[in-house]
Design a protein around this motif. Sequence first.
Motif, mmCIF file in Angstrom:
data_model
loop_
_atom_site.group_PDB
_atom_site.id
_atom_site.type_symbol
_atom_site.label_atom_id
_atom_site.label_comp_id
_atom_site.label_asym_id
_atom_site.label_seq_id
_atom_site.Cartn_x
_atom_site.Cartn_y
_atom_site.Cartn_z
ATOM 1 N N ASP A 54 0.823 -59.879 45.805
ATOM 2 C CA ASP A 54 -0.115 -59.168 46.406
ATOM 3 C C ASP A 54 0.609 -57.710 47.055
ATOM 4 N N VAL A 55 1.854 -57.732 46.767
ATOM 5 C CA VAL A 55 2.898 -56.598 47.352
ATOM 6 C C VAL A 55 2.245 -55.307 46.303
ATOM 7 N N PRO A 56 1.884 -54.131 47.092
ATOM 8 C CA PRO A 56 1.514 -53.095 46.308
ATOM 9 C C PRO A 56 2.736 -52.370 45.438
ATOM 10 N N LEU A 57 2.512 -51.794 44.282
ATOM 11 C CA LEU A 57 3.465 -51.267 43.600
ATOM 12 C C LEU A 57 4.156 -50.135 44.401
ATOM 13 N N ALA A 58 3.561 -49.427 45.172
ATOM 14 C CA ALA A 58 4.072 -48.094 46.023
ATOM 15 C C ALA A 58 5.360 -48.840 46.922
ATOM 16 N N LEU A 59 4.977 -50.085 47.251
ATOM 17 C CA LEU A 59 6.151 -50.853 48.159
ATOM 18 C C LEU A 59 7.091 -51.594 47.288
ATOM 19 N N ALA A 60 6.624 -52.227 46.523
ATOM 20 C CA ALA A 60 7.561 -53.183 45.459
ATOM 21 C C ALA A 60 8.590 -52.037 44.629
ATOM 22 N N ILE A 61 8.243 -51.023 44.415
ATOM 23 C CA ILE A 61 9.289 -49.886 43.682
ATOM 24 C C ILE A 61 10.337 -49.781 44.596
ATOM 25 N N PRO A 62 10.395 -49.458 45.694
ATOM 26 C CA PRO A 62 11.402 -49.218 46.824
ATOM 27 C C PRO A 62 12.152 -50.312 47.118
ATOM 28 N N ILE A 63 11.383 -51.393 47.246
ATOM 29 C CA ILE A 63 11.913 -52.827 47.510
ATOM 30 C C ILE A 63 13.045 -53.105 46.358
ATOM 31 N N ALA A 64 12.574 -53.152 45.173
ATOM 32 C CA ALA A 64 13.234 -53.227 44.010
ATOM 33 C C ALA A 64 14.550 -52.393 43.817
ATOM 34 N N ALA A 65 14.212 -51.240 44.142
ATOM 35 C CA ALA A 65 15.449 -50.065 43.852
ATOM 36 C C ALA A 65 16.484 -50.462 44.996
ATOM 37 N N VAL B 155 16.890 -53.575 46.399
ATOM 38 C CA VAL B 155 17.649 -54.628 46.072
ATOM 39 C C VAL B 155 18.750 -54.559 44.811
ATOM 40 N N VAL B 156 18.277 -53.629 44.156
ATOM 41 C CA VAL B 156 19.480 -53.422 42.781
ATOM 42 C C VAL B 156 20.412 -52.700 43.105
ATOM 43 N N LEU B 157 20.180 -51.580 44.171
ATOM 44 C CA LEU B 157 21.439 -50.698 44.784
ATOM 45 C C LEU B 157 22.192 -51.518 45.480
ATOM 46 N N GLY B 158 21.656 -52.368 46.370
ATOM 47 C CA GLY B 158 22.625 -53.101 47.147
ATOM 48 C C GLY B 158 23.442 -54.214 46.344
ATOM 49 N N SER B 159 22.924 -54.932 45.352
ATOM 50 C CA SER B 159 23.711 -55.909 44.345
ATOM 51 C C SER B 159 24.545 -55.199 43.357
ATOM 52 N N THR B 160 24.045 -53.895 43.036
ATOM 53 C CA THR B 160 25.102 -53.185 42.050
ATOM 54 C C THR B 160 26.441 -52.771 42.772
ATOM 55 N N LEU B 161 26.304 -52.520 44.193
ATOM 56 C CA LEU B 161 27.440 -52.014 44.902
ATOM 57 C C LEU B 161 28.137 -53.114 45.093
ATOM 58 N N GLY C 168 26.233 -52.409 50.476
ATOM 59 C CA GLY C 168 25.546 -53.531 49.696
ATOM 60 C C GLY C 168 24.741 -54.461 50.542
ATOM 61 N N THR C 169 25.317 -54.903 51.686
ATOM 62 C CA THR C 169 24.409 -55.531 52.550
ATOM 63 C C THR C 169 23.190 -54.763 53.052
ATOM 64 N N GLY C 170 23.439 -53.526 53.392
ATOM 65 C CA GLY C 170 22.505 -52.796 54.028
ATOM 66 C C GLY C 170 21.278 -52.648 53.383
ATOM 67 N N ILE D 140 17.406 -53.867 54.143
ATOM 68 C CA ILE D 140 16.322 -53.253 54.463
ATOM 69 C C ILE D 140 15.090 -53.694 53.555
ATOM 70 N N ALA D 141 15.437 -54.137 52.144
ATOM 71 C CA ALA D 141 14.612 -54.504 51.343
ATOM 72 C C ALA D 141 13.705 -55.633 51.712
ATOM 73 N N SER D 142 14.709 -56.518 52.342
ATOM 74 C CA SER D 142 13.935 -57.913 52.765
ATOM 75 C C SER D 142 13.361 -57.727 54.132
ATOM 76 N N ALA D 143 13.794 -56.947 54.886
ATOM 77 C CA ALA D 143 12.755 -56.726 56.297
ATOM 78 C C ALA D 143 11.557 -56.079 55.645
ATOM 79 N N LEU D 144 11.544 -54.984 54.653
ATOM 80 C CA LEU D 144 10.209 -54.228 54.125
ATOM 81 C C LEU D 144 9.525 -55.395 53.802
ATOM 82 N N LEU D 145 9.923 -56.248 52.767
ATOM 83 C CA LEU D 145 9.079 -57.091 51.948
ATOM 84 C C LEU D 145 8.283 -58.193 52.823
ATOM 85 N N PHE D 146 9.136 -58.843 53.810
ATOM 86 C CA PHE D 146 8.834 -59.890 54.646
ATOM 87 C C PHE D 146 7.857 -59.532 55.777
ATOM 88 N N THR D 147 7.937 -58.036 56.406
ATOM 89 C CA THR D 147 7.338 -57.382 57.383
ATOM 90 C C THR D 147 5.750 -57.203 56.646
#
Lengths: 139, 161
Positions: A6-17, A19-25, A53-55, A59-66
């Motif tokens: 149900d997560v709209p694309l406009a929100l899913a893209i920044p969340i994914a970005a 998560v990828v940024l944090g895990s890459t760092l 990395g954590t940050g 932020i992604a987790s807070a956005l998604l679960f909010t």
Amino acid sequence: MTALADVPLALAIPIAALVVLGSTLTLIGATGVLRLQSFYDRLHAPTLATSWGTGAIIIASALLFTFIDGRAVVHEFVIGAFIVLTTPVTLMMLGRAALERDRAEGGKAMPEMPEPDPSPDHGPDRGPDRGPNHGRSET
Amino acid sequence: MTRLFPHPVLSLFLILLWLMLTRFSLGYLLLGTVLSLVAGWAYSALHSPRPRVRRWDVMPRLAWTLFSDIVWSNLTVARLLLTEGRSGRKSAFLRVRLNITNPNALALLAIILTATPGTAWVEYGSDSGILTVHIFNGAEAGHYRHIICDIYEPMLMEIFE
């Protein structure tokens, strides 16, 4: 997985970005621990994981679960606050332990003992030396 | 009031923390308030002098400087790690004479330097006032000295001293 669909694309893209940024760092930091040669250099590698990395993941987790729960889910930031507050304790302990060991062994990586007298090349525009002791031992 | 709330800021943060961990409701607010009061008393038994913050208005500026510094140094250190072995990077110890002596200001500076990739707090002699920092990129020594002495130290001084 139904809630995630149900997560709209406009929100899913920044969340994914994020998560990828944090895990890459975090990954870059982890490879640093493996590749760096000196102990003091290796002290720096994990700080990538403990800062953005954590940050970014928080932020992604807070956005998604909010979005999914429909209320402000902010307790992830408590994790971040505790990581920021507790990392210095471990890092300072490790750094100081390494310094003590190097001094005892007389290794060449060690810096000289900080002498109490101000020398011109260390902070040229600093104020005069203060009193001999402030009642606290070295931090 | 001081006896009831020996550490008002700490208690306030604990209430906020409690509400963040549970959920925002009147029951949890009351329970959190009671818990934070007890924690405030317990803390004053451990650490009696309350940290005196003189200038709250400098805090947001400090937070913003720290935030942008962390972003910038994350990129720098990640780039240095990826080019490790080719960039000719040499780490170094940097020694800075600090003018701040307030333990709370020093603790905050330790958190700042550790949270920022590229700098690691190694040693501080409270008798000499000399801080030893290990910096990942020795070529940036002047930059880090400037950041510590000219940016963070005056701000911490304004806040605590």
